[in-house]
Design a protein around this motif. Structure first.
Motif, mmCIF file in Angstrom:
data_model
loop_
_atom_site.group_PDB
_atom_site.id
_atom_site.type_symbol
_atom_site.label_atom_id
_atom_site.label_comp_id
_atom_site.label_asym_id
_atom_site.label_seq_id
_atom_site.Cartn_x
_atom_site.Cartn_y
_atom_site.Cartn_z
ATOM 1 N N GLN A 6 11.791 -32.741 -47.924
ATOM 2 C CA GLN A 6 11.690 -34.201 -47.733
ATOM 3 C C GLN A 6 12.723 -34.774 -48.516
ATOM 4 O O GLN A 6 13.258 -35.751 -48.367
ATOM 5 N N ARG A 7 12.652 -34.529 -49.941
ATOM 6 C CA ARG A 7 13.613 -35.059 -50.792
ATOM 7 C C ARG A 7 14.865 -34.988 -50.316
ATOM 8 O O ARG A 7 15.761 -35.907 -50.348
ATOM 9 N N ASN A 8 15.530 -33.806 -49.830
ATOM 10 C CA ASN A 8 16.956 -33.557 -49.271
ATOM 11 C C ASN A 8 16.972 -34.450 -48.290
ATOM 12 O O ASN A 8 18.055 -35.087 -48.039
ATOM 13 N N ILE A 9 16.109 -34.592 -47.254
ATOM 14 C CA ILE A 9 16.266 -35.326 -46.219
ATOM 15 C C ILE A 9 16.449 -36.909 -46.392
ATOM 16 O O ILE A 9 17.177 -37.690 -45.941
ATOM 17 N N SER A 10 15.473 -37.371 -47.327
ATOM 18 C CA SER A 10 15.599 -38.652 -47.943
ATOM 19 C C SER A 10 17.021 -39.002 -48.585
ATOM 20 O O SER A 10 17.346 -40.253 -48.353
ATOM 21 N N THR A 11 17.409 -38.104 -49.230
ATOM 22 C CA THR A 11 18.822 -38.334 -49.798
ATOM 23 C C THR A 11 19.796 -38.494 -48.853
ATOM 24 O O THR A 11 20.726 -39.235 -48.883
ATOM 25 N N ALA A 12 19.847 -37.487 -47.615
ATOM 26 C CA ALA A 12 20.710 -37.604 -46.659
ATOM 27 C C ALA A 12 20.656 -38.874 -46.027
ATOM 28 O O ALA A 12 21.898 -39.479 -45.543
ATOM 29 N N ILE B 188 21.232 -38.008 -37.139
ATOM 30 C CA ILE B 188 21.207 -36.518 -36.865
ATOM 31 C C ILE B 188 22.082 -35.573 -37.597
ATOM 32 O O ILE B 188 21.659 -34.617 -37.887
ATOM 33 N N ALA B 189 23.236 -36.158 -37.481
ATOM 34 C CA ALA B 189 24.331 -35.009 -37.869
ATOM 35 C C ALA B 189 23.905 -34.964 -39.528
ATOM 36 O O ALA B 189 23.927 -33.752 -40.232
ATOM 37 N N ALA B 190 23.518 -36.231 -40.132
ATOM 38 C CA ALA B 190 23.288 -36.127 -41.553
ATOM 39 C C ALA B 190 22.094 -35.244 -41.847
ATOM 40 O O ALA B 190 22.070 -34.404 -42.756
ATOM 41 N N ARG C 186 21.716 -26.695 -45.145
ATOM 42 C CA ARG C 186 21.878 -26.339 -46.493
ATOM 43 C C ARG C 186 20.379 -25.948 -47.083
ATOM 44 O O ARG C 186 20.462 -24.851 -47.599
ATOM 45 N N PHE C 187 19.617 -26.696 -46.483
ATOM 46 C CA PHE C 187 18.102 -26.354 -47.101
ATOM 47 C C PHE C 187 17.620 -24.979 -46.444
ATOM 48 O O PHE C 187 17.129 -24.083 -47.296
ATOM 49 N N PHE C 188 17.844 -24.633 -45.285
ATOM 50 C CA PHE C 188 17.398 -23.376 -44.591
ATOM 51 C C PHE C 188 18.454 -22.313 -44.719
ATOM 52 O O PHE C 188 18.322 -21.014 -44.375
ATOM 53 N N GLN C 189 19.603 -22.510 -45.343
ATOM 54 C CA GLN C 189 20.682 -21.344 -45.425
ATOM 55 C C GLN C 189 20.125 -20.059 -46.117
ATOM 56 O O GLN C 189 20.535 -19.064 -45.525
ATOM 57 N N PRO C 190 19.228 -19.910 -46.846
ATOM 58 C CA PRO C 190 18.875 -18.782 -47.558
ATOM 59 C C PRO C 190 18.164 -17.845 -46.487
ATOM 60 O O PRO C 190 17.823 -16.734 -46.615
ATOM 61 N N VAL C 191 17.695 -18.466 -45.331
ATOM 62 C CA VAL C 191 16.955 -17.581 -44.523
ATOM 63 C C VAL C 191 17.724 -17.714 -43.106
ATOM 64 O O VAL C 191 18.078 -18.697 -42.565
ATOM 65 N N PRO C 192 17.692 -16.554 -42.538
ATOM 66 C CA PRO C 192 18.275 -16.382 -40.965
ATOM 67 C C PRO C 192 17.533 -17.605 -40.342
ATOM 68 O O PRO C 192 16.427 -17.499 -40.222
ATOM 69 N N LEU C 193 18.448 -18.392 -39.497
ATOM 70 C CA LEU C 193 17.916 -19.317 -38.641
ATOM 71 C C LEU C 193 16.921 -19.057 -37.504
ATOM 72 O O LEU C 193 15.893 -19.608 -37.362
#
Length: 142
Positions: free
Chosen positions: A21-27, A111-113, A120-127
């Motif tokens: 949520q913090r990442n989305i708010s920042t974006a 939407i792009a942001a 970036r957030f989910f990068q450590p886990v395969p999509l």
């Protein structure tokens, strides 16, 4: 014996959700949108591009938000010039939603942001793994 916080799925989910949520708010901050404003604007925009003009109740149900809160947030989006709420000719108590040209310009950028922040957030886990797990958690009846 209770699990330690580092082994508690609920506690870990809580912290992951807060970080996300913090990442989305920042974006969204540079676009002057809150997360809820973004969700409602993006969904209304997408529906409008499909030729649909949902009323507030239908939009709230689709995105899973409280109806009264949705109405307040839509009023804010209307004041920002991003949507217009028009009386539904079929039900004068309902308001149909139309994204303005300004909102239609902003929605894809927002939407792009958010998609970039998600990547970036989910990068450590395969999509595919993230989608499967989160889909099961979001829709356990499936």
């Amino acid at each position: 014996m209770p699990l330690s916080p580092s082994n508690s799925p609920g506690f870990l989910l809580w912290h992951a959700t807060l970080r996300w949520q913090r990442n989305i708010s920042t974006a969204l901050a540079p676009l002057d949108l809150t997360h809820v404003q973004f969700v409602l604007l993006a969904r209304a925009w997408w529906l409008n591009t499909q030729g649909e003009h949902p009323n507030q109740l239908a939009l709230a149900r689709q995105v899973g938000t409280d109806v009264k809160m949705t109405s307040r947030v839509l009023r804010t989006l209307e004041h920002k010039g991003l949507i217009e709420r028009e009386v539904d000719p079929a039900d004068t108590r309902a308001k149909r939603l139309r994204v303005t040209d300004t909102g239609a310009d902003l929605a894809p950028r927002a939407i792009a942001a958010v998609e970039c922040a998600d990547a970036r957030f989910f990068q450590p886990v395969p999509l595919d793994m993230a989608i499967t797990l989160l889909g099961r958690l979001a829709h356990p009846e499936s």
